[in-house]
Design an enzyme around this catalytic site. Sequence first.
Site, PDB file in Angstrom:
ATOM      1  N   SER A   1      30.936  22.416  73.327  1.00  0.00           N
ATOM      2  CA  SER A   1      31.857  22.344  72.029  1.00  0.00           C
ATOM      3  C   SER A   1      32.592  21.299  72.122  1.00  0.00           C
ATOM      4  O   SER A   1      32.713  20.582  70.909  1.00  0.00           O
ATOM      5  CB  SER A   1      32.887  23.658  72.327  1.00  0.00           C
ATOM      6  OG  SER A   1      32.302  24.952  72.265  1.00  0.00           O
TER       7      SER A   1
ATOM      8  N   HIS B   1      39.473  22.665  69.365  1.00  0.00           N
ATOM      9  CA  HIS B   1      38.554  23.763  69.893  1.00  0.00           C
ATOM     10  C   HIS B   1      39.124  25.376  69.387  1.00  0.00           C
ATOM     11  O   HIS B   1      38.458  26.306  69.210  1.00  0.00           O
ATOM     12  CB  HIS B   1      38.661  23.422  71.330  1.00  0.00           C
ATOM     13  CG  HIS B   1      37.774  24.598  72.152  1.00  0.00           C
ATOM     14  ND1 HIS B   1      38.213  25.530  72.802  1.00  0.00           N
ATOM     15  CD2 HIS B   1      36.467  24.671  72.158  1.00  0.00           C
ATOM     16  CE1 HIS B   1      37.223  26.177  73.588  1.00  0.00           C
ATOM     17  NE2 HIS B   1      36.113  25.771  73.083  1.00  0.00           N
TER      18      HIS B   1
END
Lengths: 238, 238
Positions: free
Chosen positions: A27, A55
Site C-alpha cells: 500500500s 493510507h
Amino acid sequence: MGNQESGMQYWEDQIEHLLPGQIEARSFALIDQELDQMGIHLDETTGPVIRRAIHTTADFDYAKNLVFSPQAVEKGIDALCHGGIIITDTNMAKAGINKKKAESLGVQVFCHMADSDVAERAREKGCTRAAASMEKAAALLREEKVRRGILPPVIFAVGNAPTALVELSHLLDERQIQPDLIIGVPVGFVNVEASKEMMISRKDVSYIVARGRKGGSNVAAAIVNALLYQCPSREVKS
Amino acid sequence: MGNQESGMQYWEDQIEHLLPGQIEARSFALIDQELDQMGIHLDETTGPVIRRAIHTTADFDYAKNLVFSPQAVEKGIDALCHGGIIITDTNMAKAGINKKKAESLGVQVFCHMADSDVAERAREKGCTRAAASMEKAAALLREEKVRRGILPPVIFAVGNAPTALVELSHLLDERQIQPDLIIGVPVGFVNVEASKEMMISRKDVSYIVARGRKGGSNVAAAIVNALLYQCPSREVKS
C-alpha cells in the site's frame, strides 16, 4: 464454491494474495508511486505521517493539507518514546491507536468524552461534551502534576470536534496546559476551519493540523500511530 | 485572555456560537446546500446515509461512490429496529457506533478483531486477523442459532479490511451466513476495489458499498448510525 456470477469471479481473480505483513508495504509503495506522479515527494520527517493519513483515508488531499509547526514530528516522537500521555476527543480515535505499541512504550491513552461528569458539565455550561472533556483532561493533568511534581509528556489528539480544539486554544491562552504536541484534525462544516486556523496562528505550541474541513478520528489515530511506529519498542515494565 | 496574534483573534471571531444540538443541523444544511450547487439531490431513502458519510469525512465523493442494493436501507433499518446484531471488523468502527441509541433498541455490537483465538487462527491459516474475525463471527452466529433456534437480524459492517469483505463473500458462497445487510466500506490500496466489486456483483445479499478506494471505520460507523437514527427508540428492558 458456487459463485453466482462471472462478474464476481472476475473480481475474485483480481485479488492479490499477499501475506498480512506485505499488504501495508505494498500500500505504501502504491501511495508513493501515485504521489510521485503528482510531483509530490515526501520528506523523511513529515513523510511517514502524511503517508499514513493517506493510507487511512485513501484521500490524497492529506498530501497537501497537513500543516506541521517546526519540529512537531520530532517533538511528538520524543513525547511518545518517553512514555507520554495521549488525550483524544473521541473513543473512536482512542480505539484506533495501536494499543500494543503504546503499551510497549508506557504510553497511556485517555478519552473523557463519555464520562458522566463531562456530560453534566457540558449541560451546565451549554458547551459540547468534547470541549468539557478537554477541560476535564486539563484539570486531571494539573492535579497529577501537583501529586507527582512532574508530568510525562502530553499529546492532545483532536479528530472530531472543533469545539475541543477551540477549548485547547483557550486553555493555552490561560496557561492551563503545556502540551508537547497538539494533533488538530477535527472534521466537518461548522467552525472546523476556524478552529484549525486558530491553532496554526499560535507560536507557543507544536501542532500537526489538517487545514480545511477534512480530518477525522481515524486520521487523528493514524497520525498518532505514525509517530508511535517511529519509537523503538522497549520492554514493558511488569 | 492574552491572545498572541491578531491572526488568532481574527479566526476566533469567525467561530459561530451554536448550541451543541444546533451544530449537526447546521452542518447538514451546509452539506445539502453544497450538494445542490453540485446538482445532486439526495432522496429520502439513501439520502440520510449519504449525508452522514459526508458529514463524517467532509468528503463529497461519498455523494457519488455509495452503491445501494435494492431495499438495502430499508432492510438495515428494519434489522436495527428489531434488535439486530452488528459485527464490525475493527474496534474503531465499534467505538463509533452510537451506544446509547443501539442499547435503546436492544442492538448489540461485536468485534472479534482483538480476540486472542482470532490472532492464533490467522497465524495458522496465513490470513489476516480481519478475515479470521469474520470466520469466528459466522461460527458464533451458527452456534447461537442452534442454541436459540432463531437469530436476531445480522448486519456486518466492514470499514477497514478488504480481506474481511472477501471472507464474507466466501461465507455467503458456502451459505455459512445469511446477513440482512453488509456494509462494505473498507479503505485502501490493495484488494479494496476488487473486494467491493465482488460484493456489488452479488444478488443474494443486501449491501451498501463505497465503490473505489475510499471508506474507513468512521464511514462504516456513520452508515450504521444513519440507519440507527431512523429507528424510533423503545424502552430499554431492565
